[in-house]
Motif scaffolding. Structure first.
Motif, short mmCIF file in Angstrom:
data_model
loop_
_atom_site.label_atom_id
_atom_site.label_comp_id
_atom_site.label_asym_id
_atom_site.label_seq_id
_atom_site.Cartn_x
_atom_site.Cartn_y
_atom_site.Cartn_z
N VAL A 270 0.85 -1.19 0.00
CA VAL A 270 0.00 0.00 0.00
C VAL A 270 0.89 1.24 0.00
O VAL A 270 1.80 1.37 0.82
CB VAL A 270 -0.92 0.01 1.24
N LEU A 271 0.62 2.13 -0.94
CA LEU A 271 1.36 3.40 -1.01
C LEU A 271 0.43 4.54 -0.60
O LEU A 271 -0.75 4.53 -0.94
CB LEU A 271 1.89 3.62 -2.43
N PRO A 272 0.92 5.52 0.20
CA PRO A 272 2.34 5.80 0.48
C PRO A 272 2.91 5.13 1.72
O PRO A 272 4.10 5.28 1.99
CB PRO A 272 2.32 7.31 0.68
N SER A 273 2.13 4.38 2.49
CA SER A 273 2.62 3.86 3.77
C SER A 273 3.75 2.85 3.60
O SER A 273 4.63 2.73 4.44
CB SER A 273 1.47 3.23 4.56
N ILE A 308 -5.86 2.62 5.22
CA ILE A 308 -5.88 2.94 3.78
C ILE A 308 -7.02 3.90 3.52
O ILE A 308 -8.11 3.74 4.09
CB ILE A 308 -6.06 1.66 2.93
N ASP A 312 -4.78 6.45 -1.97
CA ASP A 312 -3.70 5.49 -1.81
C ASP A 312 -3.71 4.54 -3.01
O ASP A 312 -4.68 4.51 -3.79
CB ASP A 312 -3.86 4.69 -0.51
N GLN A 323 7.74 7.01 -6.64
CA GLN A 323 7.07 7.84 -5.64
C GLN A 323 7.83 9.16 -5.60
O GLN A 323 8.96 9.22 -5.12
CB GLN A 323 7.07 7.15 -4.28
N ARG A 352 -5.77 10.43 -6.73
CA ARG A 352 -4.99 11.26 -5.80
C ARG A 352 -4.89 12.68 -6.33
O ARG A 352 -4.81 12.90 -7.53
CB ARG A 352 -3.59 10.67 -5.63
#
Length: 438
Positions: A270-273, A308, A312, A323, A352
Motif C-alpha cells: 500500500v502506497l504511500p505507507s 488505507i 492510496d 514515488q 490522488r
C-alpha cells in the motif's frame, strides 16, 4: 443429425480514432464502416436515404451519419469529440471522431488519449500534408500503439498503385524522423467501399488486409506489453449494519484496476505507507473472484488491518512505481485562460490530488513544424514540456510504460475547471536527436 458449432472468438473492445483534413472523407469512411458492417438501424438508414434523394444523389450519402458534428462546426460551436459505437461478430468498437483543425488540438488529444489505434486519412490527390504530420505527431505523442494510414479516394486517381506507393514512401520518411514504428498502409475508397469492409474489385494489386480486418485483429494498448498491477483506491467500504455480525469487521478497498492483475493470496503493498498484506478476497458485483483483471472495478479485502484511504494505491510488492514530488511532463493546455507560472494548480492523478507549482517550461512544440520554441506561458491548444513541483508525492509510471498511471489532469483551484492534460515523462525525448539534426 447433430450440427457442431464453433464459438466465435471475441477479440474484446477496440477504441480507435479517425482523423484527417477537411474533405479527406472521414465522415464517409465512418458511415461506410457502419453501413457495410450492418450496424445502422433500419429507421436511420431510411432517413439518410430520403435525405440523399432530396439532395439529388444517386446513392446513399453515408457522411450524413456524422453530419451532426459538421453542423456544429458550421455554427461555430465549441467542438467536442463525437463517439460512435458498433459491434461485429468478432468484437465491439468505439470510434472517436476527432476534429482535424489546429484550433481543436485539445479535442484530438482528448480523443486520442484512450485510443488503441488511429486511422489517419490521406487524400490520394493531395498526399501527405501538414495536417497529416500534425495528426501523426499527436497520435504518437499520446502513445497510440497502432497507426493505419488510409489513402482514401483512390477512385479519383484511377486506383493507381504508383500514387499509393509515393504517399507510402513519403510518409515512412516522416515517420522515421518522428520515431513512429508500428504503421500500416491501406488504399481504399470510402465512397465506393473498396478495402473498407469488402475488398471490392478495383484494387487487385493490393494483397493486404481490409480496414475491417485490421480493426478485427488489432491488439489493445493493455496487450502490448506486460503491465504492473495498479489499483488506485477510490473508496473504503465499511458497511454500517449492526444487525449483521459478518459485516462488523468488513473493510473493502474499492477501485478500478488500471493495469495488470492480482490474485487472491498474492502480496500487495500500500502506497504511500509502504505496508504490505495478502489479498484475502476479491469481489465484483457481490460475487467472489479468484483474480482481478485490468479495467475491472473491484473490491479487495486484505488479511491485515492497514490504514488505507482514498488516493492510496495498491501495487504488487515486487512492482513498485515511482514515488515522487517532482515530475517532468508533456502538457496540452486546454483552457482559454493562459497558464500562469506564478499560480498554484491542482494535479489529479488517478484518485490522488495534490497542489503543484510550475518549476519550469523548457519548451513548447509547434504541432505543425514540430520545432521547439522557448515560451514563458501556455495558451489554449499549446503542447509543451512542463516540470512541476508537488506538495504531496504521486505514485507514477512513465506514460510510455503505463498510460493510466502516466497521465494526469491540471485543475484550476479557483474554478475547479480542468485546464490541462498531461503525460509523465519527456514524450518526445526518444527521437529528439533526429529532430534537432533536421
Amino acid at each position: 443429425m447433430t450440427i457442431q458449432t464453433h464459438p466465435i472468438e471475441d477479440h474484446g473492445l477496440l477504441r480507435f480514432l479517425t482523423c484527417g483534413s477537411v474533405d479527406d472523407g472521414k465522415s464517409t469512411l465512418i458511415g461506410r464502416l457502419l453501413f457495410d458492417s450492418k450496424a445502422i438501424l433500419a429507421d436511420t438508414l431510411t432517413a439518410i436515404e430520403k435525405t440523399s434523394l432530396k439532395r439529388g444523389m444517386e446513392q446513399v450519402d453515408l457522411s450524413l451519419l456524422t453530419d451532426g458534428l459538421q453542423a456544429e462546426r458550421e455554427q461555430g460551436i465549441t467542438i467536442d469529440v463525437a463517439y460512435r459505437y458498433f459491434t461485429t461478430g468478432i468484437r465491439k468498437y468505439i470510434i472517436a471522431d476527432a476534429p482535424g483543425h489546429e484550433q481543436y488540438t485539445r479535442n484530438m488529444v482528448t480523443a486520442a488519449s484512450t485510443a488503441d489505434l488511429a486511422v489517419i486519412l490521406v487524400d490520394a490527390r493531395k498526399g501527405v500534408i501538414t495536417q497529416t504530420r500534425r495528426h501523426s505527431y499527436l497520435a504518437h505523442l499520446v502513445g497510440i500503439p497502432h497507426l493505419v494510414v488510409a489513402v482514401n479516394k483512390m477512385d479519383l486517381v484511377n486506383y493507381d498503385q504508383s500514387v499509393f506507393e509515393k504517399i507510402r514512401s513519403e510518409y515512412l520518411a516522416f515517420a522515421e524522423q518522428l520515431g513512429i514504428k508500428d504503421v500500416r498502409f491501406i488504399p481504399l475508397s470510402a465512397l465506393k467501399g473498396d478495402m473498407v469492409v469488402e475488398r471490392g474489385e478495383n484494387l487487385p494489386w493490393y494483397q493486404g488486409q481490409t480496414l475491417m480486418e485490421i480493426l478485427e485483429t488489432a491488439t489493445t494498448a493493455h496487450d502490448e506489453h506486460v503491465e504492473a498491477f495498479r489499483l488506485p483506491v477510490q473508496y473504503v467500504c465499511r458497511p454500517q449494519d449492526s444487525t449483521n455480525p459478518e459485516l462488523h469487521d468488513y473493510r473493502g478497498f474499492m477501485g478500478r484496476v488500471e493495469s495488470g492483475s492480482i490474485k487472491v493470496g498474492e502480496r500487495v503493498t500500500v502506497l504511500p505507507s509502504g505496508l504490505s498484506s495478502t489479498v484475502k478476497a476479491i469481489e465484483l458485483g457481490g460475487q467472489s473472484l479468484p483474480e482481478a483483471l485490468t479495467e475491472q472495478s473491484v473490491t479487495i479485502l486484505l488479511d491485515d488491518e492497514i490504514d488505507i484511504s482514498r488516493g492510496d494505491m495498491l501495487v504488487r510488492a515486487t512492482e513498485l512505481p515511482n514515488q515522487t514530488k517532482q515530475i517532468e511532463t508533456t502538457v496540452c493546455w486546454l483552457s482559454e485562460t493562459p497558464l500562469d507560472k506564478s499560480r498554484t494548480y491542482l494535479i489529479r492523478h488517478t484518485t490522488r490530488e495534490t497542489k503543484a507549482k510550475i518549476a519550469s517550461i523548457p519548451y513548447r512544440v509547434d504541432v505543425n513544424s514540430l520545432e521547439r520554441q522557448a515560451v514563458n506561458g501556455l495558451s489554449m491548444n499549446d503542447i509543451a514540456v512542463v516540470n512541476f513541483k508537488l506538495a504531496q508525492p504521486l505514485f507514477t509510471d512513465s506514460y510510455r510504460d503505463n498510460r493510466s498511471t502516466g497521465a494526469f489532469i491540471v485543475i484550476d483551484e479557483s474554478t475547479n475547471n480542468t485546464v490541462g492534460a498531461g503525460m509523465i515523462g519527456l514524450i518526445d525525448s526518444a527521437n529528439s536527436d533526429q529532430r534537432d539534426a533536421a
